[in-house]
Design an enzyme around this catalytic site. Structure first.
Site, mmCIF file in Angstrom:
data_model
loop_
_atom_site.group_PDB
_atom_site.id
_atom_site.type_symbol
_atom_site.label_atom_id
_atom_site.label_comp_id
_atom_site.label_asym_id
_atom_site.label_seq_id
_atom_site.Cartn_x
_atom_site.Cartn_y
_atom_site.Cartn_z
ATOM 1 N N LYS A 63 0.833 -1.224 0.000
ATOM 2 C CA LYS A 63 0.000 0.000 0.000
ATOM 3 C C LYS A 63 0.862 1.267 0.000
ATOM 4 O O LYS A 63 0.621 2.194 -0.767
ATOM 5 C CB LYS A 63 -0.936 0.027 1.226
ATOM 6 C CG LYS A 63 -1.912 -1.119 1.314
ATOM 7 C CD LYS A 63 -2.952 -0.900 2.395
ATOM 8 C CE LYS A 63 -2.386 -0.802 3.805
ATOM 9 N NZ LYS A 63 -1.800 -2.078 4.312
ATOM 10 N N ARG A 96 -10.132 1.110 8.647
ATOM 11 C CA ARG A 96 -9.720 -0.260 8.953
ATOM 12 C C ARG A 96 -10.863 -1.063 9.555
ATOM 13 O O ARG A 96 -10.727 -2.271 9.745
ATOM 14 C CB ARG A 96 -8.550 -0.227 9.958
ATOM 15 C CG ARG A 96 -7.183 -0.551 9.333
ATOM 16 C CD ARG A 96 -6.149 -0.502 10.433
ATOM 17 N NE ARG A 96 -4.918 -1.175 10.137
ATOM 18 C CZ ARG A 96 -3.810 -0.561 9.707
ATOM 19 N NH1 ARG A 96 -3.824 0.737 9.451
ATOM 20 N NH2 ARG A 96 -2.699 -1.250 9.521
ATOM 21 N N ARG A 152 11.341 -5.993 3.834
ATOM 22 C CA ARG A 152 11.235 -4.565 4.155
ATOM 23 C C ARG A 152 12.109 -4.220 5.361
ATOM 24 O O ARG A 152 12.820 -3.211 5.350
ATOM 25 C CB ARG A 152 9.762 -4.210 4.446
ATOM 26 C CG ARG A 152 9.538 -2.748 4.788
ATOM 27 C CD ARG A 152 8.071 -2.386 4.764
ATOM 28 N NE ARG A 152 7.345 -2.856 5.938
ATOM 29 C CZ ARG A 152 6.016 -2.867 6.025
ATOM 30 N NH1 ARG A 152 5.284 -2.487 5.000
ATOM 31 N NH2 ARG A 152 5.421 -3.270 7.129
ATOM 32 N N ARG A 194 10.351 -0.570 12.437
ATOM 33 C CA ARG A 194 9.087 -0.500 13.170
ATOM 34 C C ARG A 194 9.035 -1.609 14.215
ATOM 35 O O ARG A 194 9.369 -2.767 13.917
ATOM 36 C CB ARG A 194 7.920 -0.660 12.192
ATOM 37 C CG ARG A 194 7.652 0.575 11.370
ATOM 38 C CD ARG A 194 6.659 0.290 10.248
ATOM 39 N NE ARG A 194 5.424 -0.336 10.722
ATOM 40 C CZ ARG A 194 4.317 -0.374 9.983
ATOM 41 N NH1 ARG A 194 4.293 0.154 8.763
ATOM 42 N NH2 ARG A 194 3.230 -0.943 10.449
ATOM 43 N N ARG A 216 -1.358 -8.617 13.426
ATOM 44 C CA ARG A 216 -1.873 -7.577 12.521
ATOM 45 C C ARG A 216 -2.680 -8.206 11.384
ATOM 46 O O ARG A 216 -3.685 -7.663 10.955
ATOM 47 C CB ARG A 216 -0.701 -6.753 11.952
ATOM 48 C CG ARG A 216 -0.095 -5.807 12.992
ATOM 49 C CD ARG A 216 1.288 -5.340 12.612
ATOM 50 N NE ARG A 216 1.302 -4.518 11.418
ATOM 51 C CZ ARG A 216 2.388 -4.298 10.693
ATOM 52 N NH1 ARG A 216 3.548 -4.850 11.031
ATOM 53 N NH2 ARG A 216 2.334 -3.536 9.644
HETATM 54 P P1 AMP Z 1 0.115 0.755 9.432
HETATM 55 O O1 AMP Z 1 1.309 1.640 9.288
HETATM 56 O O2 AMP Z 1 -1.029 1.195 8.565
HETATM 57 O O3 AMP Z 1 0.416 -0.699 9.261
HETATM 58 O O4 AMP Z 1 -0.431 0.942 10.913
HETATM 59 C C1 AMP Z 1 0.377 0.636 12.008
HETATM 60 C C2 AMP Z 1 -0.495 0.460 13.229
HETATM 61 O O5 AMP Z 1 -1.171 1.686 13.506
HETATM 62 C C3 AMP Z 1 -1.582 -0.559 13.092
HETATM 63 O O6 AMP Z 1 -1.149 -1.856 13.344
HETATM 64 C C4 AMP Z 1 -2.576 -0.073 14.131
HETATM 65 O O7 AMP Z 1 -2.163 -0.418 15.426
HETATM 66 C C5 AMP Z 1 -2.476 1.417 14.019
HETATM 67 N N1 AMP Z 1 -3.423 1.954 13.045
HETATM 68 C C6 AMP Z 1 -3.145 2.566 11.865
HETATM 69 N N2 AMP Z 1 -4.241 2.924 11.250
HETATM 70 C C7 AMP Z 1 -5.266 2.522 12.021
HETATM 71 C C8 AMP Z 1 -6.667 2.593 11.884
HETATM 72 N N3 AMP Z 1 -7.250 3.128 10.840
HETATM 73 N N4 AMP Z 1 -7.432 2.094 12.881
HETATM 74 C C9 AMP Z 1 -6.879 1.554 13.953
HETATM 75 N N5 AMP Z 1 -5.560 1.435 14.134
HETATM 76 C C10 AMP Z 1 -4.750 1.917 13.184
#
Ligand code: AMP
Length: 298
Positions: free
Chosen positions: A13, A88, A127, A139, A150
């Site tokens: 993404k 999400r 990554r 991360r 996740r």
């Molecule tokens: P990402 O970088 O999109 O993989 O997001 C990293 C983490 O941020 C996720 O595993 C969630 O813990 C939190 N997070 C990001 N976006 C959301 C969302 N829309 N709703 C809830 N948690 C989120």
């Protein structure tokens, strides 16, 4: 253009979002990035989100909805945006719908990058290796254990959005197992088709329809006036000539008609049979006289 990128962690993404940002001159709004920034800045939101994120869970809906609501209002998002990692959950999607509606904005598409789960772990490991090679901070949720959590939360909470946007006829599913280039090409191809399909509707139904209608109102009488002028001019000339010609014809015609009448063209033809008849009568009279004389002699 307003887009949503859907897909499990490691689907690509972020990579595709960067490319779309360049191509469409729109901003990428990643809730993950915003939350990480909040965690780093130790804001109130950051403090609430920190542990949840580290465990691979989902941050409460009201927090992320609040973040996105504020971010969409920023001037740089006026030209459009890509939502990466949001929504999400279905409540987040519903909140986004009402948010966009209240601002009079429309979502163009929800692009789902579909990938085999088995490939995701390899991708995330790759990554991590690249980030470490670049000397970047890795991360804390990019570990095999957290990744499986996740993925689980993606399956239970986020995957229902595929159905949600499919119902709304906004879903575009792309094979995320292709190469990065191929995925980009496919996204571009599909989005171009969406934009092309939308263009006439937008233009015709809103601004252009009014412009075209106004132009027609103005140009049609103008054009028909021109045509009328052209048409009127010629007939006028013709009409003006026509009576003259007709008049000439009319004046000549009687002359012509008078000529034969006076020179006896018609009487000649009429007289001929009369003369013939006269001659025949005279002959008959003569032969009758001869016959009576003969009879008298006898
Ligand atoms: P990402 O970088 O999109 O993989 O997001 C990293 C983490 O941020 C996720 O595993 C969630 O813990 C939190 N997070 C990001 N976006 C959301 C969302 N829309 N709703 C809830 N948690 C989120």
């Amino acid at each position: 253009m307003r887009l949503i990128l859907l897909g499990p962690p490691g689907a690509g993404k972020g990579t595709q979002a960067h490319r779309l940002v360049e191509r469409h001159r729109i901003v990428q709004l990643s809730t993950g990035d915003m939350l990480r920034a909040a965690v780093a800045a130790e804001t109130e939101v950051g403090l609430k989100a920190k542990d949840i994120m580290a465990a691979g869970g989902l941050v409460p809906d009201d927090i992320v909805i609040g973040i996105i609501s504020d971010r969409i209002e920023q001037p740089d998002a006026a030209n459009g945006f890509i939502l990466d990692g949001f929504p999400r959950t279905v409540p987040q999607a519903e909140a986004l719908d009402s948010l966009l509606k209240s601002k009079g904005l429309k979502l163009d598409a929800a692009v789902e990058l579909r990938v085999n789960e088995s490939a995701l772990l390899q991708r995330v490991e790759a990554r991590v290796a690249q980030m470490m090679a670049r000397g970047e901070v890795v991360r804390i949720d990019d570990t095999p254990e957290v990744l499986s959590k996740r993925l689980a939360s993606y399956r239970t909470s986020t995957e229902p959005l595929v159905h949600y946007y499919s119902e709304k006829r906004k879903l575009v599913t792309i094979d995320g197992m292709m190469t990065i280039e191929e995925v980009t090409l496919e996204i571009n191809r599909v989005l171009a088709a969406i934009l092309a399909a939308d263009r006439p509707v937008k233009k015709v139904s809103r601004k252009s329809a009014k412009k075209v209608a106004a132009a027609k109102r103005e140009s049609v009488p103008a054009r028909s006036a021109k045509k009328a002028v052209g048409k009127v001019k010629k007939p006028l000339v013709k009409k003006a000539k026509a009576p003259k010609k007709a008049a000439r014809k009319a004046t000549k015609a009687p002359k012509k008609a008078a000529k034969p009448a006076s020179k006896g063209k018609t009487t000649k033809s009429a007289k001929k049979p009369a003369k013939k008849a006269g001659r025949v009568v005279k002959k008959a009279a003569k032969s009758a006289k001869k016959a009576t004389k003969k009879r008298a002699k006898r």
